[in-house]
Design a protein around this motif. Structure first.
Motif: not given
Length: 217
Positions: A65-70, A88, A90, A117, A178
Motif C-alpha cells: 500500500p502506498k502512503p496516503t497524503p496528509l 506531500y 505522509v 511515492a 496541515e
C-alpha cells in the motif's frame, strides 16, 4: 539510539516496502540508486529479496500500500524524467519514534494525473515539530531521474538558503496545508552538494537552525 523506518524502493515501476534499521539522524527512502558505489543492481520488473528474521531471503510484496497524503500536494514546478516533482506529507507511526508523526514524500505527478511515492524523509531525533530544519535529503540518482534536495523547516521561515558549490542558493518553499508552521522546501535537482542551510524571517533575521544535516539515501 537506533530506530526503524520504512524504505520505498522502486524497480521497473513497482513499489516495494521493506523495513530497515538505521542510526539516529535524518532518514530517507531512496529509489534504486544504481549509480551509488556498492549498491545492488535491481533488474526491471523484479525486486531485491529482503532477508527474513531467520536470515533466509524472502520476496517482498510487489504491490504494497502506498502512503496516503496528509493535506494538499505541493507542486514543485520541476520536470522529472516522467511527470513533474511534487511533495506531500505522509503519516509516520513508529514506536521507536514517539514524537514523530509525519514525514515528507517527494513524488511525481505523472501525465495520467497519478502521483507516485519516490523518496520519503522524516525526523528521527526528538520532536518532528521542534523549531528549525528537519529531515533534509540531498539529491540522488533514481529511476525517475535526479531527485531534488528537500526537507522541511518548522517556524516562520520566509527565505531558506544553502551553500552549494561555493555559492549561495535559495530554496523553493511552500507551507504545509496541515500545519502552517511547517515549511516544505526544495532545490533544483541540478543543485549538487547542498549544505550550510539557513532560514530567515520576513524581516531578514536568522532563525534557529535545528537539525540541518543533509542525508543521502
Amino acid at each position: 539510539m537506533r530506530s526503524t523506518r520504512t524504505r520505498w524502493l522502486y524497480a521497473g515501476g513497482s513499489a516495494v516496502a521493506c523495513t530497515a534499521v538505521i542510526a539516529a539522524g535524518t532518514m530517507a527512502a531512496n529509489a534504486a540508486m544504481a549509480d551509488r558505489p556498492g549498491a545492488p543492481a535491481i533488474g526491471a520488473g523484479s525486486a531485491a529479496p529482503v532477508p527474513s528474521a531467520s536470515g533466509a531471503p524472502q520476496r517482498p510484496d510487489p504491490n504494497p500500500p502506498k502512503p496516503t497524503p496528509l493535506g494538499a500536494i505541493i507542486d514543485g514546478g520541476i520536470a522529472a524524467r516522467e511527470g513533474t516533482w511534487v511533495f506531500y506529507g505522509v503519516p509516520v507511526a513508529e514506536k521507536a519514534l514517539p514524537k514523530v508523526h509525519f514525514g515528507v514524500m517527494a513524488g511525481r505527478r505523472l501525465p495520467s494525473g497519478a502521483v507516485t511515492a519516490d523518496v520519503m524523509t522524516n525526523e528521527v531525533t526528538g520532536s518532528d515539530r521542534a523549531p528549525g530544519f528537519h529531515a533534509v535529503e540531498g539529491t540522488m540518482a533514481t529511476e525517475a531521474g535526479a531527485t531534488p534536495a528537500f526537507g522541511y523547516y518548522v517556524g516562520p521561515a520566509d527565505r531558506i538558503t544553502a551553500r552549494a558549490n561555493g555559492r549561495t542558493v535559495t530554496a523553493h518553499q511552500a507551507r504545509w496545508s496541515e500545519d502552517a508552521s511547517v515549511v516544505v522546501f526544495w532545490f533544483d535537482p541540478a543543485t549538487k552538494g547542498v549544505g550550510g542551510l539557513a532560514a530567515y524571517d520576513r524581516g531578514g533575521r536568522k532563525l534557529p537552525t535545528g537539525n540541518a544535516g543533509v542525508g543521502v539515501g
